[in-house]
Write a protein that holds these residues in place. Structure first.
Motif, short mmCIF file in Angstrom:
data_model
loop_
_atom_site.label_atom_id
_atom_site.label_comp_id
_atom_site.label_asym_id
_atom_site.label_seq_id
_atom_site.Cartn_x
_atom_site.Cartn_y
_atom_site.Cartn_z
N THR A 1 0.83 -1.20 0.00
CA THR A 1 0.00 0.00 0.00
C THR A 1 0.86 1.26 0.00
N LYS A 2 1.96 1.23 0.78
CA LYS A 2 2.85 2.39 0.83
C LYS A 2 3.50 2.64 -0.52
N LYS A 3 3.88 1.54 -1.21
CA LYS A 3 4.50 1.68 -2.53
C LYS A 3 3.53 2.29 -3.53
N ILE A 4 2.28 1.83 -3.47
CA ILE A 4 1.26 2.38 -4.37
C ILE A 4 1.04 3.86 -4.07
N GLY A 5 1.02 4.20 -2.79
CA GLY A 5 0.86 5.60 -2.40
C GLY A 5 2.01 6.45 -2.89
N LEU A 6 3.24 5.92 -2.80
CA LEU A 6 4.42 6.65 -3.27
C LEU A 6 4.36 6.88 -4.78
N ILE A 7 3.93 5.85 -5.51
CA ILE A 7 3.77 5.99 -6.96
C ILE A 7 2.74 7.07 -7.28
N GLY A 8 1.66 7.10 -6.51
CA GLY A 8 0.63 8.11 -6.71
C GLY A 8 1.15 9.52 -6.49
N ILE A 9 1.97 9.70 -5.45
CA ILE A 9 2.53 11.02 -5.17
C ILE A 9 3.45 11.47 -6.29
N ILE A 10 4.30 10.53 -6.77
CA ILE A 10 5.21 10.86 -7.87
C ILE A 10 4.42 11.24 -9.12
N PHE A 11 3.36 10.46 -9.39
CA PHE A 11 2.52 10.75 -10.56
C PHE A 11 1.88 12.13 -10.43
N PHE A 12 1.47 12.47 -9.22
CA PHE A 12 0.85 13.77 -8.97
C PHE A 12 1.80 14.92 -9.34
N PHE A 13 3.08 14.75 -9.06
CA PHE A 13 4.05 15.81 -9.35
C PHE A 13 4.41 15.88 -10.83
N ILE A 14 4.48 14.73 -11.51
CA ILE A 14 4.92 14.75 -12.91
C ILE A 14 3.76 14.97 -13.89
N PHE A 15 2.52 14.76 -13.43
CA PHE A 15 1.37 14.88 -14.34
C PHE A 15 1.29 16.27 -14.99
N PRO A 16 1.39 17.37 -14.19
CA PRO A 16 1.30 18.69 -14.83
C PRO A 16 2.43 18.94 -15.83
N LEU A 17 3.60 18.33 -15.59
CA LEU A 17 4.72 18.52 -16.51
C LEU A 17 4.47 17.82 -17.84
N ILE A 18 3.80 16.67 -17.77
CA ILE A 18 3.53 15.90 -18.98
C ILE A 18 2.35 16.45 -19.75
N PHE A 19 1.28 16.80 -19.01
CA PHE A 19 0.03 17.19 -19.68
C PHE A 19 -0.32 18.66 -19.45
N GLY A 20 0.68 19.46 -19.09
CA GLY A 20 0.41 20.86 -18.76
C GLY A 20 -0.30 21.65 -19.85
N GLU A 21 -0.03 21.29 -21.12
CA GLU A 21 -0.64 22.01 -22.23
C GLU A 21 -1.95 21.38 -22.69
N ASN A 22 -2.28 20.22 -22.14
CA ASN A 22 -3.49 19.50 -22.55
C ASN A 22 -4.62 19.83 -21.58
N ARG A 23 -5.45 20.78 -21.93
CA ARG A 23 -6.50 21.25 -21.04
C ARG A 23 -7.50 20.15 -20.68
N SER A 24 -7.86 19.32 -21.65
CA SER A 24 -8.85 18.27 -21.38
C SER A 24 -8.30 17.25 -20.39
N ALA A 25 -6.99 16.93 -20.49
CA ALA A 25 -6.39 15.97 -19.56
C ALA A 25 -6.36 16.53 -18.14
N ILE A 26 -6.00 17.80 -18.01
CA ILE A 26 -5.98 18.45 -16.69
C ILE A 26 -7.38 18.51 -16.11
N ASP A 27 -8.37 18.80 -16.96
CA ASP A 27 -9.76 18.90 -16.51
C ASP A 27 -10.27 17.55 -16.02
N LEU A 28 -9.93 16.48 -16.77
CA LEU A 28 -10.35 15.14 -16.37
C LEU A 28 -9.66 14.72 -15.08
#
Length: 247
Positions: A1-28
């Motif tokens: 569970t801790k590993k899954i949570g850590l992956i989620g936190i990392i994804f949270f930080f990198i998501f805006p960098l990957i999809f920052g220009e994609n408005r629909s992805a950010i909205d979803l």
């Protein structure tokens, strides 16, 4: 569970960098985060305390309208309106909690369902305050994904505290709770209040995401969807709620 949570936190930080220009992805992604917060909030009431709440959308609505009205009428900033929206929703959670203290199962579900409908009807008919069916528009639209992580952290900490263990004990057997000296009244009220508070936070984020709210956004179907997220994810499971919200 801790590993899954850590992956989620990392994804949270990198998501805006990957999809920052994609408005629909950010909205979803924002919508998914809102439903995760709603699922975690209802998970306290249903999954941990075992109180079947079919009117959870009422707290969602209170949070959304509180944020919108405070922001527009008093010109308050997002970070001032957000905690106030949570406090107002928690207050309504306590108001709901008192009449249902002696109810269980289907009877509790019916009363909470009625409470959700009462809030929706008030929003439709109190035109001078809420705008009635016309709703409220031109709501400011800041966003901050991190609050969902805060919600998770607080919930996980609460589960390890005496109040969290009391919720789970109440879910299993209320009579046994009484015999152990646990006060069922305070335990139920705390579950409703804290669960409602998270619903209020989610409502505030919904208002900022949409920029417009109306009573039509807070029907029984929304309560059913949130409850389905909790049940599908597994009663009491934090990670399960995340996966179910994404689905």
């Amino acid at each position: 569970t801790k590993k899954i949570g850590l992956i989620g936190i990392i994804f949270f930080f990198i998501f805006p960098l990957i999809f920052g220009e994609n408005r629909s992805a950010i909205d979803l992604a924002t919508l998914v985060m809102i439903y995760i917060m709603l699922g975690w909030g209802l998970n306290i009431v249903v999954g941990l305390a075992g109180l079947l709440d079919l009117g959870y959308v009422a707290f969602y609505a209170v949070g959304a309208y509180s944020y919108a009205l405070l922001s527009q009428n008093f010109d308050l900033s997002f970070w001032l309106c957000l905690p106030l929206a949570g406090i107002f929703a928690a207050s309504f959670g306590i108001i709901l909690g008192f009449p249902v203290l002696r109810l269980r199962g289907d009877y509790l579900a019916i009363v909470t369902l009625g409470f959700g409908e009462i809030i929706r009807v008030i929003l439709i008919n109190w035109y001078d305050l809420t705008g009635g069916p016309d709703g409220i528009s031109s709501i400011e639209r800041p966003s901050f994904f991190g609050l969902a992580l805060v919600t998770n952290f607080v919930t996980m900490r609460l589960r390890k505290l005496p109040i969290g263990r009391a919720w789970e004990a109440l879910r299993e057997d209320e009579i046994a709770c009484r015999s152990l000296g646990i006060n069922p009244t305070n335990t139920k009220l705390s579950a409703f209040a804290i669960g409602a508070m998270f619903g209020g936070f989610a409502g505030a984020f919904f208002a900022t995401r949409q920029g417009f709210i109306s009573p039509e956004s807070f029907t029984f179907l929304e309560s059913a969807v949130i409850l389905a997220i909790v049940v599908m994810g597994g009663m009491g499971s934090q990670i399960g709620v995340v996966l179910a919200a994404v689905v």
